[in-house]
Design an enzyme around this catalytic site. Structure first.
Site, short mmCIF file in Angstrom:
data_model
loop_
_atom_site.label_atom_id
_atom_site.label_comp_id
_atom_site.label_asym_id
_atom_site.label_seq_id
_atom_site.Cartn_x
_atom_site.Cartn_y
_atom_site.Cartn_z
N GLU A 1 -27.61 -10.06 -29.21
CA GLU A 1 -27.27 -11.31 -29.89
C GLU A 1 -27.04 -12.47 -28.93
O GLU A 1 -26.36 -13.44 -29.29
CB GLU A 1 -26.03 -11.11 -30.75
N HIS B 1 -17.95 -14.65 -30.08
CA HIS B 1 -18.50 -14.08 -31.31
C HIS B 1 -17.74 -12.80 -31.64
O HIS B 1 -17.53 -11.95 -30.77
CB HIS B 1 -19.99 -13.79 -31.12
N HIS C 1 -21.02 -10.19 -41.46
CA HIS C 1 -21.18 -9.97 -40.04
C HIS C 1 -19.91 -10.35 -39.25
O HIS C 1 -19.32 -9.50 -38.60
CB HIS C 1 -22.38 -10.79 -39.56
ZN LIG Z 1 -22.45 -9.77 -34.02
#
Ligand SMILES: [Zn+2]
Length: 275
Positions: free
Chosen positions: A91, A110, A185
């Site tokens: 990612e 994140h 997510h």
């Molecule tokens: Zn992620």
């Protein structure tokens, strides 16, 4: 493509060491506060070359321990400067596309926080509900729905694997947004420095926990007291002026929690930092 500035004097070396150490501490702080587990990541824009950003290799943030764990990437395409280097996190386009679009952003984090994810799938907005999270704003953090951005042939495992997926996410930070939720997510935060990015990640999670408690409490009281929905008191969020002022407060006071959190992780035998 410009080449990274050569590290040619002791001041540059000291600066890089400082950033590396801060990055490793920041990754440990995110883990210590339960914002990341084995997954999730922090990054920073290279202080000597804005076309480069830095993340760890593909390991759990709590186990990053050395500058050897760090990889430099081009902002332009999320590829490592050293072609022999491991590719790293799947990612990393989250980070590259944010740095590409937002030149004032120097750090991003994140997370897959379980406290925040309900706000990515329920339609209930995550608004700033207390002073430490004013940076979320009074209107509710935007929600990125990856399904709106898939292209033919994309893997659909919900990961932001491609530049076009990262680019769409980065656009939701326009207008000064510092938090974007990601459907099913997690969430991503941005800031002008690593300390603020870590603070925002920690307090986004706390805001979600507090708001869930308030919503649950309100619903339980309504049911217990048989208050009709139209007469029930509403959750009191920060208004725009309060949220903006509170965001300024966490910006100028960030060193207080940062120094505490740094001491906490450096005192723990779990976390190693040789930078
Ligand atoms: Zn992620």
């Amino acid at each position: 493509m410009s080449q990274p500035k050569l590290i040619d004097d002791e001041a540059d070396i000291a600066l890089i060491q400082c950033y590396n150490r801060k990055f490793i501490d920041g990754s440990h702080i995110l883990h210590h506060n339960g914002v990341v587990d084995a997954y999730g990541h922090l990054s920073f824009r290279h202080p000597l070359n804005p076309d480069v950003f830095v993340m760890s290799r593909c390991i759990a943030p709590g186990t990053i321990s050395s500058p050897l764990d760090l990889i430099e990437y081009w902002v332009s395409n999320a590829e490592p400067l050293d072609p022999n280097s491991a590719k790293g996190y799947a990612e990393r386009c989250i980070h590259s596309e944010i740095y590409k679009r937002h030149r004032d952003v120097n750090a991003a984090a994140h997370s897959h926080s379980e406290a925040v994810i309900p706000y990515t799938i329920s339609g209930v907005p995550l608004k700033a509900c207390y002073h430490a999270a004013g940076f979320i704003g009074s209107k509710g953090a935007p929600v990125y729905d990856i399904a709106n951005h898939f292209e033919e042939g994309d893997g659909k495992d919900m990961l932001v694997r491609y530049e076009h997926l990262g680019s769409a996410l980065a656009a939701l930070f326009d207008g000064g947004n510092s938090v974007v939720l990601m459907r099913g997510h997690g969430f991503t935060v941005v800031a002008e420095n690593m300390e603020c990015a870590v603070l925002r990640a920690v307090y986004t999670q706390k805001n979600a926990t507090i708001l869930t408690a308030a919503i649950t409490l309100r619903a339980a009281a309504n049911a217990n007291e048989r208050i009709p929905p139209e007469e029930a008191p509403k959750i009191r969020y920060l208004n725009e002026e309060e949220a903006s002022a509170a965001a300024g407060m966490t910006r100028w006071s960030v060193q207080r929690p940062w120094l505490l959190w740094m001491r906490e992780v450096e005192a723990s035998k779990l976390y190693l930092n040789s930078a």
